[in-house]
Design a protein around this motif. Sequence first.
Motif, PDB file in Angstrom:
ATOM      1  N   GLN A  63       0.176  -1.308   0.375  1.00 43.69           N
ATOM      2  CA  GLN A  63      -0.125   0.464   0.181  1.00 43.69           C
ATOM      3  C   GLN A  63       0.378   0.937   0.369  1.00 43.69           C
ATOM      4  OE1 GLN A  63      -2.990   2.650   2.531  1.00 43.69           O
ATOM      5  NE2 GLN A  63      -3.504   0.412   2.829  1.00 43.69           N
ATOM      6  N   LEU A  64       0.482   2.697  -0.755  1.00 43.08           N
ATOM      7  CA  LEU A  64       1.065   3.444  -1.220  1.00 43.08           C
ATOM      8  C   LEU A  64       0.348   4.613  -0.025  1.00 43.08           C
ATOM      9  CD1 LEU A  64       2.532   3.047  -4.740  1.00 43.08           C
ATOM     10  CD2 LEU A  64       3.903   2.360  -2.804  1.00 43.08           C
ATOM     11  N   TYR A  65       1.297   5.175   0.707  1.00 47.09           N
ATOM     12  CA  TYR A  65       1.027   6.527   1.286  1.00 47.09           C
ATOM     13  C   TYR A  65       1.873   7.851   0.439  1.00 47.09           C
ATOM     14  CZ  TYR A  65      -0.685   3.591   5.166  1.00 47.09           C
ATOM     15  OH  TYR A  65      -1.511   3.173   5.869  1.00 47.09           O
ATOM     16  N   PHE A  66       1.015   8.834   0.555  1.00 47.91           N
ATOM     17  CA  PHE A  66       1.098  10.001  -0.182  1.00 47.91           C
ATOM     18  C   PHE A  66       1.570  11.102   1.592  1.00 47.91           C
ATOM     19  CE2 PHE A  66       1.094  14.309  -1.413  1.00 47.91           C
ATOM     20  CZ  PHE A  66       1.972  14.374  -2.243  1.00 47.91           C
ATOM     21  N   LEU A  67       1.905  12.156   1.577  1.00 41.08           N
ATOM     22  CA  LEU A  67       2.808  12.555   2.993  1.00 41.08           C
ATOM     23  C   LEU A  67       2.669  14.748   2.183  1.00 41.08           C
ATOM     24  CD1 LEU A  67       2.963  11.936   5.773  1.00 41.08           C
ATOM     25  CD2 LEU A  67       5.490  12.639   4.968  1.00 41.08           C
ATOM     26  N   MET A  68       1.729  15.237   3.020  1.00 37.04           N
ATOM     27  CA  MET A  68       1.557  15.908   3.138  1.00 37.04           C
ATOM     28  C   MET A  68       1.909  17.048   4.383  1.00 37.04           C
ATOM     29  SD  MET A  68       1.339  18.800   0.558  1.00 37.04           S
ATOM     30  CE  MET A  68       1.125  20.303   0.411  1.00 37.04           C
ATOM     31  N   SER A  69       3.095  17.804   3.881  1.00 42.05           N
ATOM     32  CA  SER A  69       3.569  18.536   4.935  1.00 42.05           C
ATOM     33  C   SER A  69       2.369  20.315   4.714  1.00 42.05           C
ATOM     34  CB  SER A  69       4.895  19.648   4.572  1.00 42.05           C
ATOM     35  OG  SER A  69       4.937  20.390   5.217  1.00 42.05           O
ATOM     36  N   ALA A 107      -3.896  15.968  -2.877  1.00 44.13           N
ATOM     37  CA  ALA A 107      -4.790  14.807  -2.641  1.00 44.13           C
ATOM     38  C   ALA A 107      -5.380  14.703  -3.895  1.00 44.13           C
ATOM     39  CB  ALA A 107      -6.392  15.265  -2.558  1.00 44.13           C
ATOM     40  N   ARG A 108      -4.979  15.289  -4.995  1.00 43.80           N
ATOM     41  CA  ARG A 108      -4.976  14.687  -6.582  1.00 43.80           C
ATOM     42  C   ARG A 108      -3.336  14.203  -6.926  1.00 43.80           C
ATOM     43  NH1 ARG A 108      -1.945  16.750 -10.631  1.00 43.80           N
ATOM     44  NH2 ARG A 108      -1.901  19.074  -9.634  1.00 43.80           N
ATOM     45  N   MET A 109      -2.439  15.070  -6.379  1.00 44.18           N
ATOM     46  CA  MET A 109      -1.337  13.873  -6.871  1.00 44.18           C
ATOM     47  C   MET A 109      -0.773  13.308  -6.458  1.00 44.18           C
ATOM     48  SD  MET A 109       2.539  15.567  -6.201  1.00 44.18           S
ATOM     49  CE  MET A 109       1.977  17.364  -7.185  1.00 44.18           C
ATOM     50  N   ALA A 110      -2.011  12.647  -4.509  1.00 46.45           N
ATOM     51  CA  ALA A 110      -1.828  11.698  -4.382  1.00 46.45           C
ATOM     52  C   ALA A 110      -2.946  10.016  -5.228  1.00 46.45           C
ATOM     53  CB  ALA A 110      -2.583  11.345  -2.742  1.00 46.45           C
ATOM     54  N   SER A 111      -3.361  10.751  -5.878  1.00 46.58           N
ATOM     55  CA  SER A 111      -4.527   9.610  -6.327  1.00 46.58           C
ATOM     56  C   SER A 111      -3.780   9.643  -7.675  1.00 46.58           C
ATOM     57  CB  SER A 111      -5.520  10.745  -6.581  1.00 46.58           C
ATOM     58  OG  SER A 111      -6.371   9.726  -6.753  1.00 46.58           O
ATOM     59  N   GLU A 112      -2.773  10.409  -8.634  1.00 48.46           N
ATOM     60  CA  GLU A 112      -2.378   9.623  -9.249  1.00 48.46           C
ATOM     61  C   GLU A 112      -1.621   9.021  -8.838  1.00 48.46           C
ATOM     62  OE1 GLU A 112      -1.678  13.671 -10.645  1.00 48.46           O
ATOM     63  OE2 GLU A 112      -3.163  13.923 -11.884  1.00 48.46           O
ATOM     64  N   ARG A 113      -0.758   8.864  -8.427  1.00 45.57           N
ATOM     65  CA  ARG A 113       0.464   8.172  -7.855  1.00 45.57           C
ATOM     66  C   ARG A 113       0.398   6.790  -6.764  1.00 45.57           C
ATOM     67  NH1 ARG A 113       5.106  12.289  -4.968  1.00 45.57           N
ATOM     68  NH2 ARG A 113       5.257  13.539  -6.923  1.00 45.57           N
ATOM     69  N   GLY A 114      -0.738   6.531  -7.353  1.00 41.95           N
ATOM     70  CA  GLY A 114      -1.516   5.351  -6.423  1.00 41.95           C
ATOM     71  C   GLY A 114      -2.205   5.201  -5.570  1.00 41.95           C
ATOM     72  N   ALA A 115      -1.150   6.275  -4.597  1.00 44.15           N
ATOM     73  CA  ALA A 115      -1.990   6.041  -3.189  1.00 44.15           C
ATOM     74  C   ALA A 115      -2.801   5.922  -2.511  1.00 44.15           C
ATOM     75  CB  ALA A 115      -1.422   7.460  -2.863  1.00 44.15           C
ATOM     76  N   LEU A 304       4.798   1.841   1.634  1.00 36.96           N
ATOM     77  CA  LEU A 304       5.341   2.690   1.395  1.00 36.96           C
ATOM     78  C   LEU A 304       4.793   4.044   1.485  1.00 36.96           C
ATOM     79  CD1 LEU A 304       7.655   1.149  -1.860  1.00 36.96           C
ATOM     80  CD2 LEU A 304       8.779   1.219   0.548  1.00 36.96           C
ATOM     81  N   PHE A 305       5.919   5.041   2.013  1.00 37.41           N
ATOM     82  CA  PHE A 305       5.626   6.200   1.303  1.00 37.41           C
ATOM     83  C   PHE A 305       5.934   6.945  -0.425  1.00 37.41           C
ATOM     84  CE2 PHE A 305       5.414   7.974   6.394  1.00 37.41           C
ATOM     85  CZ  PHE A 305       4.502   8.031   6.032  1.00 37.41           C
ATOM     86  N   VAL A 306       5.258   7.644  -1.008  1.00 33.73           N
ATOM     87  CA  VAL A 306       5.407   7.372  -2.232  1.00 33.73           C
ATOM     88  C   VAL A 306       5.707   9.163  -2.538  1.00 33.73           C
ATOM     89  CG1 VAL A 306       3.370   7.446  -3.356  1.00 33.73           C
ATOM     90  CG2 VAL A 306       5.443   7.564  -4.581  1.00 33.73           C
ATOM     91  N   GLY A 307       6.618   9.499  -2.803  1.00 28.54           N
ATOM     92  CA  GLY A 307       6.996  10.717  -3.177  1.00 28.54           C
ATOM     93  C   GLY A 307       8.135  11.164  -2.108  1.00 28.54           C
ATOM     94  N   ASP A 308       8.030  12.592  -1.510  1.00 28.64           N
ATOM     95  CA  ASP A 308       8.578  13.539  -0.959  1.00 28.64           C
ATOM     96  C   ASP A 308       7.840  13.130   0.338  1.00 28.64           C
ATOM     97  OD1 ASP A 308       9.841  14.440  -2.893  1.00 28.64           O
ATOM     98  OD2 ASP A 308       9.212  16.264  -2.775  1.00 28.64           O
ATOM     99  N   TYR A 309       8.898  13.436   1.817  1.00 27.88           N
ATOM    100  CA  TYR A 309       8.495  13.562   3.150  1.00 27.88           C
ATOM    101  C   TYR A 309       8.729  14.959   3.473  1.00 27.88           C
ATOM    102  CZ  TYR A 309      10.264   8.635   2.697  1.00 27.88           C
ATOM    103  OH  TYR A 309      10.766   7.443   1.901  1.00 27.88           O
ATOM    104  N   LEU A 310       8.118  15.285   4.522  1.00 31.08           N
ATOM    105  CA  LEU A 310       8.259  16.244   5.357  1.00 31.08           C
ATOM    106  C   LEU A 310       8.723  17.493   4.670  1.00 31.08           C
ATOM    107  CD1 LEU A 310       6.844  15.235   8.705  1.00 31.08           C
ATOM    108  CD2 LEU A 310       5.724  15.841   6.860  1.00 31.08           C
TER     109      LEU A 310
END
Length: 337
Positions: A63-69, A107-115, A304-310
Amino acid sequence: MLNVETNAEIGNRYDQWAEQVLAGEPISRENALEILRSPDEDVLALLAAGFRIRRKHFGKTVQLYFLMSAKSGLCPEDCHYCSQSKISTAPVPKHNILKRDDLMDAARMASERGAKTYCLVISARGPNEREMAAVETIVPEIKQKYGLDICACLGLLSREQADRLKACGVDRVNHNLNTSEDHYAEICTTHTYADRVQTLRHVRDAGMEMCSGGIIGMGEKHEDVVSMAFDLQELGVQSIPLNFLNAIEGTPMQGNADLSPQDCLRALAMFRFVNPTRELRISGGREIHLRSLQPLGLYVANSLFVGDYLTTKGQAPQADYDMIADLGFDITTKMGE
């Protein structure tokens, strides 16, 4: 004559522990410590045994997670590992909670990345009323438009705040224990380990899932890592992110985190043995410390987190997709157990 274990004997020991866990009998603290202290040449056997536990409960899914600061810097706490703390001199972005359009774009980016899960994070001791209202407004809109699960990380929470988050549609709250109770005063003095545990209890009592894990590489002992793993198990935490210290320049811990890839793999395996049915996420610092051995971590972890962290960059999303595909694993859109 030296009594040297054969590869088969080493594998049998870890397989026996896996059989025990699969039969519903918890691993002991002593065996968990043995995992962390095992030699490098045991790592593949350890991961193979841990994979049996992971496969039973999660198959070959990731499962993929997307982190938004959503709010960066400006934090009054003194967490020694954090680039956003009041004692950090690291050059990080500083801004109050972002406006609606920015949060919806993420949120759109998270969806597009499969999170499947969108993690909404603010730097704070706890949320003020303006921040609570912003979260209560944006969460229903994100869920309605993108169908994402929401994990909120807002700092220390009262029971009333936890109830409000549940009411607006938040699925999970992240609040990491970070280390053991014994070691906590070495990494933070502005709040306590008990404060963090209380927030998790408020989350649980409000009917949301708990996301809580920690960071290794902060000068703790093996006993501290084992203690944290068992505390998370006893709290009933559903999702466990395990971070590997990114010793950011400008924080009190700059220059720390003398971790090898094998250290990280042993820790992930130990957390899987102790928390067999719980989602285990390879989190911040994986690119720095696991390096080319990142794929091996997914034999025991399942997210995993997909993309950047904080405030730090992560691996490019396509590299994660390729890694998962090369393992023969599948990205899932089902919320973790």
